[in-house]
Write an enzyme that holds these catalytic residues in place. Structure first.
Site, PDB file in Angstrom:
ATOM      1  NE  ARG A   1     -10.820  -9.734  -2.780  1.00 43.85           N
ATOM      2  CZ  ARG A   1     -11.078  -8.787  -3.688  1.00 43.85           C
ATOM      3  NH1 ARG A   1     -11.289  -9.117  -4.954  1.00 43.85           N
ATOM      4  NH2 ARG A   1     -11.124  -7.519  -3.323  1.00 43.85           N
TER       5      ARG A   1
ATOM      6  CE  LYS B   1      -3.784  -1.983   2.767  1.00 39.88           C
ATOM      7  NZ  LYS B   1      -4.882  -1.753   1.810  1.00 39.88           N
TER       8      LYS B   1
END
Length: 482
Positions: free
Chosen positions: A337, A263
Site C-alpha cells: 500500500r 516474515k
C-alpha cells in the site's frame, strides 16, 4: 556470479490453427459432450469415453483418434478445462511418441466462443516454467481446429483468445522469474523490451533519482533497505480515436522479506510472486495494444524490493508520499500500500483518467475471506465495480465485491501523520480504505489478488506457480470501455 539459465520471457505457447479441413497424418482428439438423458456413450476402439469436463481417455492402437476429451455441459469453463486437460495429456503422450500436430474436428454445436475457450485452455493448461540446464521435455506444438463452417469467424475468435492467453502467460512468466534475477531494474527493463514496437504504446522508466526528486516517499521507503534501487514503470497506450482513459496501477514488489517486520521463513520463498499485480498490469497493457483496442490505458508499476538492512524503513516512521500526504508506518510488511499510494496520486494528477484500477497481492486477509480462486474487489463506484465483475466473467476469473465499511474509516486516520498504514481490524478492508485516501474521489477499484495470484497445484487451466490472475480481466475491462 554465473547467469541463471532462464526460460524465455515471454514463454512460447502452442500454435493454434483454424483450418477448413483435416490434414492427413495428424493424431486426433474427439470432444465428448454430455449425452442426452437415458443414453450411453458408445465405446471408441474399446475405450468408453467420459463426458466429464476435463477428463481425457487415451485410445490405444494405430487409429488416428487418440484422445477422448469430456466437455460436460459445454459451458465456457468446461471448454477451458477440456483444453487444459488435452494439452497435458498430449504432453505426457509426447514423452514416448513424438507427433507433429493434433487436430480436433468441431461439431455444429461448437460456437466460436466455445472454440476460443478450448484454445485458451490448451494454451494455459500446457504452460510450463522451469529453470533448468537440461533439455526441455517435448510439448504440444500445434493444435488444429476444424469447424464445420465460417472458418474466418472461428479464426478471429481464436486469435483474440491467443492474445488473452499470452497476457496471462506473460504475467505468469514475470511472477515465476526468481528474485535473484528479477530485481526492480530487471522488471523495468523487461517491461520496456516487451512493449516496444507496439503501435501507440510507449514505455518510460523512472529511476531512484527521479523518484527522489519527485517525492515518491513510499516507494523510496520500501526500497531503501535493498541494494537494488526501486523503479517506476510507466506504460502509456494512446490509440487514435480513443475517448475514454483508464489508469491501471500494479504492485511491483519483486521480493518481500517483510522488512524489519520480517516474515516467517515458511512461505517466504513464494514472495517472488509479490509483484503479480504489476505483472498483470504490464501483460494486460501489452495485450490491449496488440488487440488495438480504442481506449487509452496508462499503467504504472512501482517496483521495489522490501529488504532488511541498516537503511530499511522502520515501524514508527512517518513517510511523506508523492503529493504531500503523510503515513504513520505500523508494519513494514504492509509495504504494497505504501508504493501504490505514491503511484495512485501521481497517476491521477498527471494523467487525469476517467477511472482507476489498482491490482495487488495485498493482504493475507483476503486469502482467508475468499480462498485461493476468487479475487477481492473493492470499489468506490458501482458502475466500475459492475464492469470489473462482468470483465471477470468474460475472462473466466471470479471476483467478489467486498464492502468499504464506514465503521472502519476512522481507524485509517493518523495521530502523528495523516493516515495510518496498518491500523488493525479487518485487514483487507482497512488496506482498501487506506488506498482510497489517495484516489482524490475518482471512480476507483482495488483488486486484491493475494489468494488467486499463485497456485500450489494444477486445476482447470492453472498450473503451480504464478497464475496470471487479473491480466485477462484487465483486458476485458478495457474492451468494455472501448
Amino acid at each position: 556470479m554465473a547467469r541463471v539459465p532462464l526460460p524465455s520471457v515471454p514463454t512460447r505457447l502452442a500454435e493454434i490453427e483454424v483450418l477448413d479441413a483435416s490434414r492427413r497424418g495428424a493424431l486426433e482428439a474427439v470432444l465428448v459432450p454430455q449425452p442426452a438423458e437415458g443414453t450411453e456413450l458408445e465405446p471408441v476402439a474399446g475405450v468408453r469415453p467420459s463426458a466429464k469436463a476435463g477428463e481425457v481417455k487415451l485410445v490405444p492402437g494405430d487409429a488416428p483418434v487418440r484422445w477422448l476429451v469430456g466437455i460436460g455441459e459445454g459451458r465456457a469453463a468446461n471448454y477451458r478445462a477440456a483444453g487444459a486437460a488435452l494439452a497435458r495429456a498430449v504432453d505426457s503422450y509426447l514423452e514416448h511418441d513424438p507427433v507433429g500436430a493434433v487436430q480436433v474436428a468441431l461439431s455444429e454445436d461448437v460456437t466460436t466462443e466455445s472454440a476460443a475457450e478450448l484454445a485458451m485452455g490448451v494454451l494455459l493448461g500446457g504452460y510450463r516454467y522451469k529453470v533448468t540446464g537440461e533439455e526441455p521435455k517435448p510439448r504440444l506444438k500445434t493444435l488444429r481446429l476444424i469447424p464445420r463452417a465460417d472458418v474466418p469467424a472461428f479464426a478471429e475468435a481464436v486469435d483474440r483468445a491467443k492474445e488473452l492467453a499470452a497476457a496471462a502467460a506473460l504475467a505468469r512468466d514475470l511472477a515465476n522469474t526468481p528474485s535473484n534475477v528479477k530485481d526492480p531494474a530487471w522488471l523495468a527493463g523487461t517491461a520496456e523490451r516487451l512493449t516496444s514496437g507496439l503501435s501507440g504504446l510507449t514505455a518510460t522508466i523512472r529511476d531512484e533519482r527521479w523518484l527522489a526528486d519527485q517525492g515518491f516517499g513510499g516507494v523510496l521507503a520500501v526500497g531503501g533497505g535493498s541494494a537494488s534501487p526501486p523503479r517506476l514503470i510507466e506504460l502509456d497506450y494512446r490509440p487514435r480515436g480513443a475517448t475514454r482513459h483508464l489508469l491501471y496501477v500494479g504492485k511491483g514488489i519483486t521480493f518481500d522479506t517483510g522488512g524489519l517486520s520480517i516474515k516467517p521463513a515458511e512461505g517466504m520463498h513464494l514472495m517472488r510472486t509479490d509483484m503479480a499485480g504489476g505483472a498483470a498490469v504490464i501483460a494486460a497493457v501489452r495485450a490491449i495494444a496488440a488487440l488495438g483496442l480504442k481506449v487509452r490505458v496508462t499503467a504504472l508499476v512501482p517496483a521495489a524490493e522490501n529488504h532488511v538492512s541498516g537503511s530499511a524503513y522502520r515501524p514508527g516512521d512517518i513517510v511523506r508520499h508523492y503529493g504531500g500526504k503523510t503515513t504513520e508506518v505500523g508494519n513494514t510488511d504492509a509495504e504494497g500500500r505504501m508504493v501504490l499510494a505514491d503511484a495512485l496520486v501521481y497517476g491521477i494528477k498527471r494523467f487525469k483518467p476517467d477511472a482507476v484500477v489498482d491490482v495487488a497481492t495485498l493482504t493475507g486477509a483476503m486469502k482467508v475471506a475468499l480462498g485461493l480462486r476468487t479475487g477481492g474487489l473493492f470499489a468506490s463506484d458501482d458502475d466500475l465495480a459492475a464492469r470489473v465483475v462482468a470483465a471477470g466473467e468474460a475472462a473466466g476469473e471470479a471476483w467478489w465485491r467486498m464492502p468499504l465499511l464506514e465503521a472502519h474509516e476512522e481507524a485509517v486516520k493518523g495521530d502523528l501523520g495523516d493516515v495510518k498504514q496498518a491500523p488493525g481490524g479487518p485487514g483487507g478492508i482497512t488496506a482498501a480504505l487506506f488506498l482510497r485516501e489517495f484516489t482524490a474521489g475518482m471512480p476507483w477499484a482495488h483488486l486484491d489478488i493475494a489468494g488467486p495470484a499463485r497456485a500450489d497445484r494444477t486445476y482447470a487451466d492453472v498450473v503451480p506457480g504464478g497464475t496470471g490472475f487479473a491480466a485477462r480481466t484487465l483486458v476485458e475491462l478495457a474492451a468494455a470501455y472501448a
